[in-house]
Design a protein around this motif. Structure first.
Motif, PDB file in Angstrom:
ATOM      1  N   SER A  74       0.845  -1.190   0.000  1.00 51.88           N
ATOM      2  CA  SER A  74       0.000   0.000   0.000  1.00 51.88           C
ATOM      3  C   SER A  74       0.882   1.243   0.000  1.00 51.88           C
ATOM      4  N   LYS A  75       0.273   2.379  -0.331  1.00 47.78           N
ATOM      5  CA  LYS A  75       0.993   3.650  -0.307  1.00 47.78           C
ATOM      6  C   LYS A  75       1.026   4.267   1.089  1.00 47.78           C
ATOM      7  N   ALA A  76       0.214   3.771   2.006  1.00 45.68           N
ATOM      8  CA  ALA A  76       0.215   4.299   3.371  1.00 45.68           C
ATOM      9  C   ALA A  76       1.553   4.032   4.040  1.00 45.68           C
ATOM     10  N   PRO A  77       1.999   4.905   4.942  1.00 44.20           N
ATOM     11  CA  PRO A  77       3.251   4.659   5.660  1.00 44.20           C
ATOM     12  C   PRO A  77       3.141   3.448   6.575  1.00 44.20           C
ATOM     13  N   THR A  78       4.274   2.844   6.851  1.00 50.45           N
ATOM     14  CA  THR A  78       4.320   1.597   7.619  1.00 50.45           C
ATOM     15  C   THR A  78       3.604   1.710   8.963  1.00 50.45           C
ATOM     16  N   VAL A  79       3.770   2.830   9.647  1.00 47.14           N
ATOM     17  CA  VAL A  79       3.148   2.982  10.967  1.00 47.14           C
ATOM     18  C   VAL A  79       1.625   2.907  10.859  1.00 47.14           C
ATOM     19  N   GLU A  80       1.062   3.447   9.776  1.00 49.18           N
ATOM     20  CA  GLU A  80      -0.381   3.381   9.601  1.00 49.18           C
ATOM     21  C   GLU A  80      -0.821   1.981   9.169  1.00 49.18           C
ATOM     22  N   ILE A  81       0.002   1.328   8.356  1.00 44.63           N
ATOM     23  CA  ILE A  81      -0.309  -0.048   7.967  1.00 44.63           C
ATOM     24  C   ILE A  81      -0.360  -0.945   9.195  1.00 44.63           C
ATOM     25  N   GLU A  82       0.650  -0.829  10.050  1.00 41.80           N
ATOM     26  CA  GLU A  82       0.714  -1.685  11.238  1.00 41.80           C
ATOM     27  C   GLU A  82      -0.457  -1.417  12.178  1.00 41.80           C
ATOM     28  N   ALA A  83      -0.836  -0.155  12.331  1.00 45.54           N
ATOM     29  CA  ALA A  83      -1.971   0.171  13.193  1.00 45.54           C
ATOM     30  C   ALA A  83      -3.267  -0.397  12.631  1.00 45.54           C
ATOM     31  N   PHE A  84      -3.417  -0.335  11.307  1.00 42.79           N
ATOM     32  CA  PHE A  84      -4.627  -0.863  10.673  1.00 42.79           C
ATOM     33  C   PHE A  84      -4.659  -2.383  10.769  1.00 42.79           C
ATOM     34  N   GLN A  85      -3.516  -3.028  10.579  1.00 41.13           N
ATOM     35  CA  GLN A  85      -3.447  -4.485  10.742  1.00 41.13           C
ATOM     36  C   GLN A  85      -3.876  -4.914  12.139  1.00 41.13           C
ATOM     37  N   LYS A  86      -3.382  -4.201  13.131  1.00 37.99           N
ATOM     38  CA  LYS A  86      -3.733  -4.534  14.513  1.00 37.99           C
ATOM     39  C   LYS A  86      -5.223  -4.357  14.745  1.00 37.99           C
ATOM     40  N   ARG A  87      -5.773  -3.265  14.209  1.00 37.65           N
ATOM     41  CA  ARG A  87      -7.207  -3.001  14.352  1.00 37.65           C
ATOM     42  C   ARG A  87      -8.043  -4.120  13.725  1.00 37.65           C
ATOM     43  N   MET A  88      -7.586  -4.654  12.586  1.00 38.89           N
ATOM     44  CA  MET A  88      -8.345  -5.644  11.847  1.00 38.89           C
ATOM     45  C   MET A  88      -7.937  -7.083  12.177  1.00 38.89           C
ATOM     46  N   SER A  89      -6.935  -7.261  13.042  1.00 36.95           N
ATOM     47  CA  SER A  89      -6.461  -8.596  13.450  1.00 36.95           C
ATOM     48  C   SER A  89      -5.956  -9.410  12.256  1.00 36.95           C
ATOM     49  N   TRP A  90      -5.190  -8.754  11.391  1.00 38.08           N
ATOM     50  CA  TRP A  90      -4.579  -9.433  10.240  1.00 38.08           C
ATOM     51  C   TRP A  90      -3.094  -9.649  10.497  1.00 38.08           C
ATOM     52  N   ALA A  91      -2.574 -10.754   9.990  1.00 37.17           N
ATOM     53  CA  ALA A  91      -1.147 -11.050  10.128  1.00 37.17           C
ATOM     54  C   ALA A  91      -0.464 -11.172   8.768  1.00 37.17           C
ATOM     55  N   ILE A  92      -1.089 -10.670   7.723  1.00 38.54           N
ATOM     56  CA  ILE A  92      -0.536 -10.761   6.378  1.00 38.54           C
ATOM     57  C   ILE A  92       0.699  -9.861   6.271  1.00 38.54           C
ATOM     58  N   PRO A  93       1.821 -10.340   5.724  1.00 40.26           N
ATOM     59  CA  PRO A  93       2.967  -9.445   5.506  1.00 40.26           C
ATOM     60  C   PRO A  93       2.543  -8.263   4.628  1.00 40.26           C
ATOM     61  N   TRP A  94       2.863  -7.044   5.074  1.00 33.39           N
ATOM     62  CA  TRP A  94       2.313  -5.854   4.409  1.00 33.39           C
ATOM     63  C   TRP A  94       3.402  -4.795   4.349  1.00 33.39           C
ATOM     64  N   TYR A  95       3.614  -4.249   3.152  1.00 33.11           N
ATOM     65  CA  TYR A  95       4.707  -3.317   2.924  1.00 33.11           C
ATOM     66  C   TYR A  95       4.214  -1.991   2.348  1.00 33.11           C
ATOM     67  N   GLU A  96       4.935  -0.937   2.694  1.00 34.70           N
ATOM     68  CA  GLU A  96       4.709   0.380   2.093  1.00 34.70           C
ATOM     69  C   GLU A  96       5.508   0.464   0.790  1.00 34.70           C
ATOM     70  N   THR A  97       4.847   0.858  -0.287  1.00 38.01           N
ATOM     71  CA  THR A  97       5.547   1.072  -1.554  1.00 38.01           C
ATOM     72  C   THR A  97       6.235   2.429  -1.501  1.00 38.01           C
ATOM     73  N   LYS A  98       7.469   2.477  -2.007  1.00 36.41           N
ATOM     74  CA  LYS A  98       8.279   3.683  -1.877  1.00 36.41           C
ATOM     75  C   LYS A  98       8.515   4.419  -3.189  1.00 36.41           C
ATOM     76  N   ASP A  99       8.105   3.841  -4.318  1.00 33.06           N
ATOM     77  CA  ASP A  99       8.458   4.436  -5.603  1.00 33.06           C
ATOM     78  C   ASP A  99       7.344   4.189  -6.608  1.00 33.06           C
ATOM     79  N   SER A 100       7.703   3.868  -7.855  1.00 30.69           N
ATOM     80  CA  SER A 100       6.719   3.716  -8.925  1.00 30.69           C
ATOM     81  C   SER A 100       6.195   2.284  -9.061  1.00 30.69           C
TER      82      SER A 100
END
Length: 229
Positions: A125-151
């Motif tokens: 996702s384009k969201a920053p890692t800190v927001e991704i991790e907070a959303f994962q915790k909220r939704m109880s997901w353990a899927i590896p999730w990365y912030e995209t940094k470029d194109s």
């Protein structure tokens, strides 16, 4: 007279329904089952086309940020040969993340079953890692999730919206093997439908696949997710 005895109509909860005799119901079910089997075989033929389709070599380096810090596209494979990437629409400071993308995440199977077939799955996702991790915790997901940094999103046909890309790694070389978006993601969520997107497929010996594809008997490789390896 027999038709009248075997079939009648009745309004139930405001909808007119066909009420059948047990015999007529089984006959109708048999016709439905025939159509379902035809659809299953059509899905098998489509997955076979994916296994034999051409690839594109990836020449550019891409950067990501995840729980372990910075990562490359090769790192996302996590020592597996195949990689499925779901482009989730989570954006920076997104107050209302995409409901459809969240439904996809809710239906992802335990990844141990994909790992057993040499396949990784990650979200980006384009969201920053800190927001991704907070959303994962909220939704109880353990899927590896990365912030995209470029194109990365734009280069792989997901400049906006969502989509799924599949990649293959051969040593240092990376290849793009498949892409879909829109309603193409509706069938995702089981081990089998996800593996059907990959160039190796389910790796079972009933499948037609390019020469050299390693395959095993169906069913025999299945394990409880904590019992692989």
């Amino acid at each position: 007279m027999a038709l009248i005895q075997n079939r009648k109509t009745k309004e139930i909860s405001g909808v007119v329904r066909q009420i059948l005799s047990p015999e007529a119901w089984k006959d109708e079910l048999a016709e439905l089952r025939k159509a379902e089997k035809e659809l299953t075989r059509a899905h098998d033929r489509l997955a076979e086309k994916r296994r034999y389709s051409g690839w594109v070599k990836i020449e550019q380096n891409y950067a990501f940020t995840g729980p372990g810090g910075t990562a490359t596209l090769a790192d996302l494979f996590d020592d597996h040969s195949q990689l499925i990437v779901y482009h989730h629409m989570l954006k920076p400071a997104d107050p209302s993340p995409c409901e459809g993308c969240c439904m996809v995440a809710d239906q992802i199977p335990h990844l141990a079953h994909l790992h057993a077939r040499d396949t990784s799955l990650v979200f980006v996702s384009k969201a920053p890692t800190v927001e991704i991790e907070a959303f994962q915790k909220r939704m109880s997901w353990a899927i590896p999730w990365y912030e995209t940094k470029d194109s990365f999103n734009a280069d792989f046909d997901v400049a906006t919206g969502f989509g799924i890309n599949v990649f293959y790694r051969d040593g240092e070389d990376l290849y793009r093997t498949y892409f879909t978006n829109g309603r193409g993601v509706e069938t995702l969520g089981t081990v089998w439908t996800l593996l059907d997107l990959t160039p190796l497929g389910r790796q079972e010996n009933w499948e037609a696949a390019p020469d050299g594809t390693q395959q095993t008997q169906p069913y025999h490789w299945w394990r409880r997710h904590n019992e692989y390896g």
